[in-house]
Every structure is written in structure tokens, then in C-alpha cells.
Design a protein around this motif. Sequence first.
Motif: not given
Length: 98
Positions: A34-48
Motif C-alpha cells: 500500500v505504501v509502495m503504491r502511494m509512493m508510485a502515485s506520488a511519483l506519477g503526480a510529480i511527473y504530471r
Amino acid sequence: MDYHNEEPTQVEVDHNLMVTFCRMLDNSALPPMVVMRMMASALGAIYRQMSSAHQAQECPCGWVPLPSDLEMLQAEMEASARRRPVANLSNMQIAGRA
């Protein structure tokens, strides 16, 4: 630009993400995935956010977002997750007793 000496920065990024990951596990009691998924989501948001800012105006850094960026990021994540340990032991964290 010459990126031939990016290893020290990569080591710092790796360390900071690991510290963040461990703190989130300790503070939230959430499962690791769950934490890794949240980190991946944060990285995607940073890219966006960064790609949107770079499309809206010309940045002196010269980066132009490409449609292939997301595939490259996905491929790097996949390759890093499957990467085998390297023979260079100088980057390994010391464990055990002296």
C-alpha cells in the motif's frame, strides 16, 4: 548535458525514498505494498505537475515532455525491481557484527 556522474545522486535518491518508505511503514502501520503504491502515485503526480509546467512555458532547463516518458519510467521501475545484485560491494549496506 553530461549525466555520466549521476550515481551519487541516484544513491541519495534511493536513500531518501527508503527512509520515507520506512517512516511511512512505522507511522501508518499500512502494508508495504500500500505504501509502495502511494509512493508510485506520488511519483506519477510529480511527473504530471512537472510536465504540465514545462508544456505551459519554456523552462531554461530545456526539458520537453515526450509521450514516451511514461513508458520509459515504467520500464525503469520494472528493470530496477528485477535488477540482480551487482558485483561491486562498495555500495552495500554493512550488516552484522564487526
